[in-house]
Design an enzyme around this catalytic site. Structure first.
Site, mmCIF file in Angstrom:
data_model
loop_
_atom_site.group_PDB
_atom_site.id
_atom_site.type_symbol
_atom_site.label_atom_id
_atom_site.label_comp_id
_atom_site.label_asym_id
_atom_site.label_seq_id
_atom_site.Cartn_x
_atom_site.Cartn_y
_atom_site.Cartn_z
ATOM 1 N N ARG A 222 2.250 -3.900 17.898
ATOM 2 C CA ARG A 222 3.604 -4.404 18.168
ATOM 3 C C ARG A 222 4.276 -3.406 19.069
ATOM 4 O O ARG A 222 4.660 -2.336 18.615
ATOM 5 C CB ARG A 222 4.411 -4.422 16.866
ATOM 6 C CG ARG A 222 4.276 -5.630 16.053
ATOM 7 C CD ARG A 222 5.066 -5.475 14.753
ATOM 8 N NE ARG A 222 4.545 -6.432 13.806
ATOM 9 C CZ ARG A 222 4.996 -7.672 13.679
ATOM 10 N NH1 ARG A 222 6.024 -8.080 14.392
ATOM 11 N NH2 ARG A 222 4.439 -8.502 12.824
ATOM 12 N N ASP B 28 -9.722 -9.657 8.684
ATOM 13 C CA ASP B 28 -9.152 -8.325 8.420
ATOM 14 C C ASP B 28 -10.131 -7.167 8.623
ATOM 15 O O ASP B 28 -9.722 -6.111 9.074
ATOM 16 C CB ASP B 28 -8.617 -8.276 6.979
ATOM 17 C CG ASP B 28 -7.737 -7.071 6.712
ATOM 18 O OD1 ASP B 28 -6.892 -6.749 7.567
ATOM 19 O OD2 ASP B 28 -7.887 -6.445 5.651
ATOM 20 N N ARG C 72 0.842 -1.189 0.000
ATOM 21 C CA ARG C 72 0.000 0.000 0.000
ATOM 22 C C ARG C 72 0.883 1.247 0.000
ATOM 23 O O ARG C 72 2.015 1.225 0.489
ATOM 24 C CB ARG C 72 -0.911 0.017 1.235
ATOM 25 C CG ARG C 72 -2.086 -0.947 1.139
ATOM 26 C CD ARG C 72 -3.012 -0.815 2.327
ATOM 27 N NE ARG C 72 -2.410 -1.284 3.548
ATOM 28 C CZ ARG C 72 -1.852 -0.517 4.477
ATOM 29 N NH1 ARG C 72 -1.832 0.803 4.324
ATOM 30 N NH2 ARG C 72 -1.324 -1.035 5.556
ATOM 31 N N CYS D 86 0.375 -7.716 11.635
ATOM 32 C CA CYS D 86 0.645 -7.936 13.064
ATOM 33 C C CYS D 86 -0.027 -9.220 13.561
ATOM 34 O O CYS D 86 -0.226 -9.398 14.765
ATOM 35 C CB CYS D 86 0.162 -6.761 13.899
ATOM 36 S SG CYS D 86 1.197 -5.305 13.739
ATOM 37 N N GLY E 169 -0.450 -20.103 19.004
ATOM 38 C CA GLY E 169 -1.487 -20.889 19.685
ATOM 39 C C GLY E 169 -1.608 -20.543 21.157
ATOM 40 O O GLY E 169 -2.706 -20.590 21.745
ATOM 41 N N ASP E 170 -0.484 -20.169 21.786
ATOM 42 C CA ASP E 170 -0.525 -19.867 23.219
ATOM 43 C C ASP E 170 -1.304 -18.595 23.529
ATOM 44 O O ASP E 170 -1.623 -18.342 24.697
ATOM 45 C CB ASP E 170 0.903 -19.795 23.779
ATOM 46 C CG ASP E 170 1.507 -21.184 23.891
ATOM 47 O OD1 ASP E 170 0.888 -22.045 24.543
ATOM 48 O OD2 ASP E 170 2.580 -21.423 23.296
ATOM 49 N N LYS F 27 -9.722 -2.324 1.175
ATOM 50 C CA LYS F 27 -9.409 -1.169 2.035
ATOM 51 C C LYS F 27 -10.190 0.085 1.618
ATOM 52 O O LYS F 27 -10.648 0.838 2.469
ATOM 53 C CB LYS F 27 -7.904 -0.871 1.980
ATOM 54 C CG LYS F 27 -7.023 -2.040 2.392
ATOM 55 C CD LYS F 27 -7.314 -2.490 3.794
ATOM 56 C CE LYS F 27 -6.345 -3.577 4.231
ATOM 57 N NZ LYS F 27 -6.626 -4.034 5.594
ATOM 58 N N LYS G 125 -3.212 -10.740 12.501
ATOM 59 C CA LYS G 125 -4.672 -10.921 12.588
ATOM 60 C C LYS G 125 -5.080 -12.268 11.998
ATOM 61 O O LYS G 125 -5.905 -12.980 12.562
ATOM 62 C CB LYS G 125 -5.409 -9.802 11.843
ATOM 63 C CG LYS G 125 -5.496 -8.518 12.644
ATOM 64 C CD LYS G 125 -6.602 -7.581 12.156
ATOM 65 C CE LYS G 125 -6.392 -7.087 10.755
ATOM 66 N NZ LYS G 125 -5.137 -6.322 10.585
ATOM 67 N N SER H 123 -1.711 -3.641 10.160
ATOM 68 C CA SER H 123 -1.380 -4.592 9.094
ATOM 69 C C SER H 123 -0.154 -5.419 9.460
ATOM 70 O O SER H 123 0.805 -4.895 10.031
ATOM 71 C CB SER H 123 -1.065 -3.810 7.811
ATOM 72 O OG SER H 123 -2.106 -2.909 7.543
ATOM 73 N N TYR I 117 -1.309 -3.553 -6.873
ATOM 74 C CA TYR I 117 -1.183 -4.219 -5.566
ATOM 75 C C TYR I 117 -2.547 -4.286 -4.865
ATOM 76 O O TYR I 117 -3.307 -3.301 -4.862
ATOM 77 C CB TYR I 117 -0.158 -3.472 -4.680
ATOM 78 C CG TYR I 117 -0.195 -4.025 -3.275
ATOM 79 C CD1 TYR I 117 0.349 -5.275 -3.002
ATOM 80 C CD2 TYR I 117 -0.839 -3.346 -2.244
ATOM 81 C CE1 TYR I 117 0.260 -5.828 -1.730
ATOM 82 C CE2 TYR I 117 -0.927 -3.885 -0.974
ATOM 83 C CZ TYR I 117 -0.381 -5.120 -0.726
ATOM 84 O OH TYR I 117 -0.484 -5.675 0.519
ATOM 85 N N GLY I 118 -2.819 -5.415 -4.219
ATOM 86 C CA GLY I 118 -4.124 -5.683 -3.598
ATOM 87 C C GLY I 118 -4.745 -4.506 -2.870
ATOM 88 O O GLY I 118 -5.849 -4.070 -3.194
ATOM 89 N N GLY I 119 -4.026 -3.977 -1.880
ATOM 90 C CA GLY I 119 -4.590 -2.916 -1.048
ATOM 91 C C GLY I 119 -4.890 -1.639 -1.822
ATOM 92 O O GLY I 119 -5.685 -0.807 -1.380
ATOM 93 N N SER J 222 4.762 -10.476 0.526
ATOM 94 C CA SER J 222 4.139 -11.390 -0.443
ATOM 95 C C SER J 222 2.860 -11.957 0.166
ATOM 96 O O SER J 222 2.738 -12.056 1.392
ATOM 97 C CB SER J 222 5.104 -12.495 -0.853
ATOM 98 O OG SER J 222 5.646 -13.139 0.277
ATOM 99 N N ARG J 223 1.919 -12.320 -0.680
ATOM 100 C CA ARG J 223 0.561 -12.597 -0.194
ATOM 101 C C ARG J 223 -0.018 -13.868 -0.798
ATOM 102 O O ARG J 223 0.417 -14.331 -1.848
ATOM 103 C CB ARG J 223 -0.350 -11.429 -0.598
ATOM 104 C CG ARG J 223 0.044 -10.083 -0.018
ATOM 105 C CD ARG J 223 -0.483 -9.931 1.365
ATOM 106 N NE ARG J 223 -0.114 -8.676 1.987
ATOM 107 C CZ ARG J 223 -0.851 -8.071 2.917
ATOM 108 N NH1 ARG J 223 -1.985 -8.598 3.326
ATOM 109 N NH2 ARG J 223 -0.433 -6.947 3.480
ATOM 110 N N HIS K 141 -10.915 -2.190 11.133
ATOM 111 C CA HIS K 141 -9.811 -3.049 10.684
ATOM 112 C C HIS K 141 -9.618 -4.150 11.727
ATOM 113 O O HIS K 141 -8.653 -4.119 12.495
ATOM 114 C CB HIS K 141 -8.548 -2.178 10.549
ATOM 115 C CG HIS K 141 -7.417 -2.831 9.838
ATOM 116 N ND1 HIS K 141 -6.097 -2.483 10.062
ATOM 117 C CD2 HIS K 141 -7.379 -3.802 8.896
ATOM 118 C CE1 HIS K 141 -5.314 -3.204 9.283
ATOM 119 N NE2 HIS K 141 -6.064 -4.010 8.571
HETATM 120 C C1 OXD Z 1 -3.305 -4.569 5.117
HETATM 121 C C2 OXD Z 1 -3.928 -5.767 4.503
HETATM 122 O O1 OXD Z 1 -2.385 -3.983 4.520
HETATM 123 O O2 OXD Z 1 -4.836 -6.325 5.121
HETATM 124 O O3 OXD Z 1 -3.747 -4.202 6.208
HETATM 125 O O4 OXD Z 1 -3.565 -6.143 3.379
HETATM 126 MN MN MN Z 2 -5.439 -5.271 6.899
#
Ligand code: OXD
Ligand code: MN
Length: 580
Positions: free
Chosen positions: A396, A276, A70, A251, A490-491, A207, A253, A249, A198-200, A364-365, A227
């Site tokens: 973070r 997301d 993005r 982090c 998992g914890d 978004k 999710k 983003s 790019y996706g975003g 990469s996605r 979000h």
């Molecule tokens: C982001 C995503 O950038 O979900 O937050 O792709």
């Molecule tokens: Mn996102």
């Protein structure tokens, strides 16, 4: 094909006149259409077939190396009044923005096909869902939008019935970063995006529509576009509570939404509703209810493996589009943190040489249909959404923020969300690892002034008395040697189960100046290798450091001038007093 909706028909005609495509294709969302597009993209080289034995129906797309994330500095909110966009957004006057974009779009689709993509964000029969139409010249966008949204005939029927839709115009242009802009006109429910695939920046339902335009629309209509992931937590007694969680983003999710409980905490189960985006409405019973407007995951590949996220790993073994990952010698997708296989071709398509950086791009996605997820919630498509018991905010933070704390009430919780901060990641261009304020993880996505947005959040206290509890979590604390203090993944269920029990009212907490923290004995650490001192540090606060934090949050709130709600400042003064 065309439509009975006159406004849509006219808009497509106007765009075609401006952009001058060779052909116009109305997408119906069928398998045959998807197959034909994939065949066409294999011929043009826009897609590369992956190993079909190990990864059936999986393909790789390599984007232009200057177009991998993005672009927040090129993303604008174009409201008549600059103040409405707020200091959290780049602003441009709508007339200027339209003139600039129309000039860039003139003739942009010559020699290309113009695709019309009707889509519905959310379950097609949900009163909370909203529709849009994206016009694009990118077949990559079409096949991704088909995964990420309810795309095609059913959406068009709903648009024709409702008569309202968000207009999104996209062209990859010539991919020149100097001619790349992502413009939003929330007052006209319109998006114009050029110069990026790019996706975003290009999958406009995500978004641009489901967050920036939707957040603006949500304010006027009395709901929230956030979000956030949405997940169900089922306890050993078989009771499920749903939570929504906002993290910036990249982090984790997707990892949290698909969590597999550790084997030494038996009986718990996680159900994914979304990873997301979350649209929150107060239902007729006063309960806050959430829908996931998306139908797929556009997840970060690096770090995904059988240990960190077994559900995601399983999900992406078939029928997945990968973008900018590396390849093994036998054409399997590969990324850093994969734990198996060896990369031979990097994300740019060159022979892999560690001297040139990581094999897969850090951003990469994978794009994959959510229904492929083994823990996809049976209620994910419920028209009136799922009832939300708790909202989590997290970022973070290598220092300061404890593992988890609970806000004293809704108003205090809004302050916790507004004051959130996190280190930047590779999901957007720019420096990585810099701590910045990211209210509710919406810094890049809120379509209006944060001060008004916080006020809108506060207003929910007047709309219902059945509001969710609010928490802040931090999986990313590090010790002085930069080791993570909490195992995460998992914890994290250990924290979620405490939150679950707080919602049930079956567990206590220690009151502190910043909120309620777990008593160490109430956090289930069975089978966990963690030193008592580490746990103590994770579950306590450093008052000096928090006094500095509170000062900084105060300065940040002041940046929004008269838009900052007095109630938030009062909440901050209360925290300050409690820290004194
Ligand atoms: C982001 C995503 O950038 O979900 O937050 O792709
Ligand atoms: Mn996102």
């Amino acid at each position: 094909m065309t439509t009975t909706n006159a406004a849509l028909k006219q808009w497509v005609e106007e765009v075609a006149k401006l952009t001058q495509p060779d052909k116009i294709h109305w997408c119906n969302g069928s398998d045959a259409e998807n197959k034909a597009l994939i065949e066409q993209m294999l011929v043009t080289g826009d897609l590369i077939k992956l190993n079909q034995k190990t990864h059936p129906n999986c393909y790789l797309h390599r984007s232009n190396p200057t177009d991998v994330a993005r672009v927040e500095h090129l993303t604008f909110i174009c409201t008549k009044n600059k103040d409405e966009a707020g200091p959290n957004n780049n602003w441009m006057d709508p007339a200027e923005a339209n003139a600039k974009m129309d000039a860039l779009f003139a003739g942009a689709m010559k020699g290309r096909t113009l695709y019309v993509i009707p889509y519905c964000m959310g379950p097609i029969n949900s009163p909370y869902a909203r529709c849009g139409v994206e016009i694009t010249d990118s077949p990559y966008v079409v096949i991704n939008m088909r995964i990420m949204a309810n795309m095609g005939d059913a959406a068009l029927k709903r648009i024709e019935r409702d008569g309202v839709f968000v207009k999104g115009l996209h062209s990859i242009g010539d991919l020149d970063p100097n001619k790349r802009f992502i413009m939003h006109f929330p007052e006209n429910l319109t998006i114009k995006s050029i110069g990026s695939g790019y996706g975003g920046n290009a999958l406009l339902g995500k978004k641009c529509h489901a967050l920036r335009i939707a957040s603006y629309q949500a304010r006027t209509e009395g709901w929230l576009a956030e979000h956030m992931l949405i997940m169900g937590i089922q306890n050993p007694a078989g009771k499920t509570r749903y939570i929504a969680a906002a993290f910036p983003s990249a982090c984790g999710k997707t990892n949290l939404a698909m969590l597999i409980p550790p084997s030494n905490i038996p009986g718990w189960k996680i159900w994914t509703v979304g990873d997301d985006i979350c649209w929150l409405n107060v239902g007729s019973d006063g309960q806050m209810r959430a829908i996931n407007p998306e139908a797929g995951y556009f997840g970060v590949a690096p770090g995904t493996n059988l240990k960190t996220n077994p559900n995601a790993y399983t999900t992406i073994q078939h029928d997945t589009i990968f973008t900018n990952v590396a390849l093994t010698a036998d054409n399997q997708p590969w990324w850093e943190g994969m734990k198996e296989g060896t990369p031979v071709i990097d994300w740019r398509g060159n022979p892999y040489d560690p001297k040139n950086g990581p094999a897969a791009h850090p951003n990469s996605r994978f794009t994959v249909n959510a229904k492929q997820n083994p823990c996809y919630s049976p209620h994910a498509d419920d028209a009136d959404g799922v009832p939300i018991s708790a909202i989590l905010f997290g970022g973070r933070r290598r220092e300061l923020a404890p593992l988890v704390y609970e806000a004293r009430d809704w108003t205090h919780g809004v302050l916790v969300g507004a004051g959130m901060a996190s280190e930047t990641t590779a999901a957007a261009t720019g420096a990585v690892g810099v701590v910045r304020r990211d209210s509710m993880a919406m810094k890049p996505f809120c379509g209006y002034n944060f001060g008004d947005y916080w006020q809108h959040w506060l207003s929910f206290a007047d709309r219902t008395d059945k509001l969710p509890k609010i928490y802040h979590v931090n999986w990313f604390r590090q010790d002085k040697d930069n080791n993570f203090m909490w195992p995460g993944f998992g914890d994290n269920l250990r924290v979620l189960s405490w939150i679950f029990d707080r919602c049930e009212g079956t567990v206590g907490a220690q009151e502190t100046a910043i909120g309620n923290l777990p008593n160490a004995q109430d956090l289930n650490t069975s089978g966990l290798d963690i030193q008592p001192d580490t746990l103590k540090e994770l579950l306590s606060i450093n008052k000096d450091a928090w006094r500095t934090e509170v000062e900084q949050i105060g300065e940040y709130l002041n940046e929004f001038g008269t838009h900052t709600p007095a109630k938030l400042k009062d909440q901050l003064s209360d925290v300050k007093k409690r820290l004194a």
